[in-house]
Design a protein around this motif. Structure first.
Motif, PDB file in Angstrom:
ATOM      1  N   PHE A  14       0.831  -1.210   0.000  1.00 25.38           N
ATOM      2  CA  PHE A  14       0.000   0.000   0.000  1.00 25.38           C
ATOM      3  C   PHE A  14       0.864   1.258   0.000  1.00 25.38           C
ATOM      4  O   PHE A  14       0.610   2.210  -0.743  1.00 25.38           O
ATOM      5  CB  PHE A  14      -0.908  -0.007   1.232  1.00 25.38           C
ATOM      6  CG  PHE A  14      -1.848   1.160   1.300  1.00 25.38           C
ATOM      7  CD1 PHE A  14      -3.026   1.160   0.576  1.00 25.38           C
ATOM      8  CD2 PHE A  14      -1.543   2.263   2.084  1.00 25.38           C
ATOM      9  CE1 PHE A  14      -3.898   2.239   0.635  1.00 25.38           C
ATOM     10  CE2 PHE A  14      -2.404   3.348   2.154  1.00 25.38           C
ATOM     11  CZ  PHE A  14      -3.589   3.340   1.418  1.00 25.38           C
ATOM     12  N   LEU A  15       1.894   1.251   0.821  1.00 26.66           N
ATOM     13  CA  LEU A  15       2.774   2.418   0.903  1.00 26.66           C
ATOM     14  C   LEU A  15       3.441   2.705  -0.435  1.00 26.66           C
ATOM     15  O   LEU A  15       3.608   3.854  -0.825  1.00 26.66           O
ATOM     16  CB  LEU A  15       3.839   2.200   1.983  1.00 26.66           C
ATOM     17  CG  LEU A  15       3.340   2.195   3.427  1.00 26.66           C
ATOM     18  CD1 LEU A  15       4.463   1.834   4.387  1.00 26.66           C
ATOM     19  CD2 LEU A  15       2.737   3.542   3.800  1.00 26.66           C
TER      20      LEU A  15
ATOM     21  N   THR B  65       0.025   3.107  -3.313  1.00 24.37           N
ATOM     22  CA  THR B  65      -0.912   4.199  -3.129  1.00 24.37           C
ATOM     23  C   THR B  65      -0.245   5.493  -2.690  1.00 24.37           C
ATOM     24  O   THR B  65      -0.642   6.570  -3.100  1.00 24.37           O
ATOM     25  CB  THR B  65      -1.995   3.788  -2.114  1.00 24.37           C
ATOM     26  OG1 THR B  65      -2.518   2.525  -2.504  1.00 24.37           O
ATOM     27  CG2 THR B  65      -3.117   4.805  -2.079  1.00 24.37           C
ATOM     28  N   LEU B  66       0.779   5.378  -1.853  1.00 23.75           N
ATOM     29  CA  LEU B  66       1.413   6.605  -1.374  1.00 23.75           C
ATOM     30  C   LEU B  66       2.703   6.924  -2.107  1.00 23.75           C
ATOM     31  O   LEU B  66       3.345   7.943  -1.847  1.00 23.75           O
ATOM     32  CB  LEU B  66       1.653   6.518   0.130  1.00 23.75           C
ATOM     33  CG  LEU B  66       0.396   6.681   0.974  1.00 23.75           C
ATOM     34  CD1 LEU B  66       0.698   6.449   2.441  1.00 23.75           C
ATOM     35  CD2 LEU B  66      -0.196   8.084   0.791  1.00 23.75           C
ATOM     36  N   GLY B  67       3.108   6.034  -3.021  1.00 20.85           N
ATOM     37  CA  GLY B  67       4.278   6.323  -3.839  1.00 20.85           C
ATOM     38  C   GLY B  67       5.593   6.383  -3.084  1.00 20.85           C
ATOM     39  O   GLY B  67       6.517   7.071  -3.497  1.00 20.85           O
ATOM     40  N   LEU B  68       5.714   5.647  -1.988  1.00 21.59           N
ATOM     41  CA  LEU B  68       7.012   5.608  -1.303  1.00 21.59           C
ATOM     42  C   LEU B  68       7.937   4.625  -2.018  1.00 21.59           C
ATOM     43  O   LEU B  68       7.493   3.773  -2.771  1.00 21.59           O
ATOM     44  CB  LEU B  68       6.849   5.158   0.149  1.00 21.59           C
ATOM     45  CG  LEU B  68       6.025   6.007   1.106  1.00 21.59           C
ATOM     46  CD1 LEU B  68       6.517   5.819   2.532  1.00 21.59           C
ATOM     47  CD2 LEU B  68       6.083   7.475   0.757  1.00 21.59           C
TER      48      LEU B  68
ATOM     49  N   GLU C 118      12.399   1.955   1.531  1.00 19.48           N
ATOM     50  CA  GLU C 118      12.239   2.699   2.784  1.00 19.48           C
ATOM     51  C   GLU C 118      10.970   2.360   3.564  1.00 19.48           C
ATOM     52  O   GLU C 118      10.614   3.042   4.504  1.00 19.48           O
ATOM     53  CB  GLU C 118      12.284   4.208   2.508  1.00 19.48           C
ATOM     54  CG  GLU C 118      11.234   4.665   1.507  1.00 19.48           C
ATOM     55  CD  GLU C 118      11.261   6.184   1.223  1.00 19.48           C
ATOM     56  OE1 GLU C 118      12.101   6.881   1.796  1.00 19.48           O
ATOM     57  OE2 GLU C 118      10.423   6.625   0.419  1.00 19.48           O
TER      58      GLU C 118
ATOM     59  N   GLU D 248       8.586   1.515   8.403  1.00 14.07           N
ATOM     60  CA  GLU D 248       7.263   2.138   8.418  1.00 14.07           C
ATOM     61  C   GLU D 248       6.174   1.087   8.685  1.00 14.07           C
ATOM     62  O   GLU D 248       5.366   1.237   9.598  1.00 14.07           O
ATOM     63  CB  GLU D 248       7.041   2.766   7.040  1.00 14.07           C
ATOM     64  CG  GLU D 248       5.921   3.732   6.968  1.00 14.07           C
ATOM     65  CD  GLU D 248       6.308   5.061   7.576  1.00 14.07           C
ATOM     66  OE1 GLU D 248       5.510   5.557   8.378  1.00 14.07           O
ATOM     67  OE2 GLU D 248       7.392   5.600   7.258  1.00 14.07           O
TER      68      GLU D 248
END
Lengths: 218, 218
Positions: free
Chosen positions: A85-86, A89-92, A96, A100
């Motif tokens: 998801f990170l 959806t959040l483009g991380l 890294e 998290e």
DNA sequence: ATATAAAGTTTGATTATTCAAAATACCTGT
DNA sequence: ACAGGTATTTTGAATAATCAAACTTTATAT
């Protein structure tokens, strides 16, 4: 309810148990993988045993019970779904997200988790190529070859990276060894402790055996 | 680093401080808003004072220091951004997100938070209409009228719901009193403790004064 | 002005988690 | 079989957060 510390111990014991010979995880391993002193591991494991999450044999090690394994797999599902998801959806960046997810997996409710799962289209693997257990706890565990034991001179696809340390993932990123990439193993020299690869993008490179064994292919 | 408990105390003290007369929050209020016994509040507040997050006057109350206020506003930003994210991106219902955000606000990194902020287009209010502090800590705090003190027979827009309990939000939902909705206050009868409203969708309804005061309009 | 009530503080205990250091058990090689 | 070494367990202490219950202040009401 299991505290966040308990969840961490159980997940880590599960992970250690997978690559143990007799199914028992020693206190030393538990201590190292959780970053505590051995005495703490012993104390904590005894309390996990009181909660019926593990079986503990003094001076031998721990093994998860049914209930423990269930919890572990649930945590693994959380962790991996969150990682995906990170990234999605959040483009991380995938190098890294481990730390998290390590925090978030204890804070997110089932409700939110299932919403994420739906949004991502019930994915089967996380950004490191690790399989995501299904809601019912099934974990597809076909065994994969790694760069240290796969066939030579045969095009293969990277399926999974088994070292989640930021350092290793950054190296993987830089060398273009992400899951999905195609490569061929040209040779292995045990004396030189080296594996020579050829990537589909034309690049050639050499990695050490230890690093190579962390990269799974199919 | 502040523990998750410390973050909770500071945020709650901030919220109580806003609607206090003298700027001091009593131990009783602290205890109630954190769901602990009074003795615990006293103990904890003294330790917050040791960390220079609050000024504590025995038998009078607490007040946040600069540092405390900064932390509180940061927590408010986290909380509200997360709430909006849960509604907008994950499609959760706005009446069920408060508890969720309460947990997540302690677990999410700044990195992820700013990513969420960007993705949402640097929003100014959360799903309850509460203002989201900017990254630098600015909080637009124009004061709004509520249904108990606004002008009668004048079309107004619901701006904010100040009770975040699931029960109240579900009532708000059911009655169509969400932020953004237009309405007119027809009359207020103090004896009957009642406020009569007319919604733009044609519905009329009566709410108690206490409930009306939780609904802010502009 | 004094008894009472209400609010706040203190004290002593408890739970969860951890560490340092001492004690114990288990191997392994000679 | 025993000396050493390594792994494990035990013990004692610390920290963070909490509660129950006793105690102290302060305000209130007659």
């Amino acid at each position: 309810m299991a505290t966040s510390t308990v969840e961490d111990y159980i997940k880590q014991i599960y992970l250690e148990q997978i690559d143990s010979i007799d199914g028992f995880v020693t206190m030393g391993r538990v201590a190292i993988s959780l970053g505590v002193v051995p005495g703490t591991a012993t104390t904590m494991v005894k309390s996990l045993a009181d909660s019926e999450l593990v079986n503990y044999e003094p001076r031998v090690g721990v093994r998860l019970t049914e209930a423990g394994e269930e919890l572990a797999i649930q945590m693994l599902r959380r962790h991996r779904l969150i990682e995906l998801f990170l990234v999605e959806t959040l483009g991380l960046d995938w190098s890294e997200i481990h730390e998290e997810a390590e925090k978030l997996e204890h804070a997110i409710s089932d409700r939110v988790l299932e919403q994420m799962d739906t949004l991502l289209g019930h994915p089967k693997v996380d950004p490191h190529g690790d399989p995501i257990p299904s809601e019912s706890g099934n974990l597809s565990n076909e065994l994969l070859m790694n760069l240290g034991n796969c066939i030579l001179n045969q095009p293969l696809n990277i399926a999974r990276i088994t070292d989640q340390s930021s350092e290793f993932l950054q190296f993987v990123n830089k060398s273009g060894l992400m899951p999905g990439v195609e490569l061929t193993v040209l040779k292995r020299e045990s004396a030189a402790d080296a594996i020579t690869l050829h990537l589909s993008n034309g690049m050639s490179l050499v990695v050490g055996t230890l690093a190579g064994e962390k990269i799974l292919v199919e």
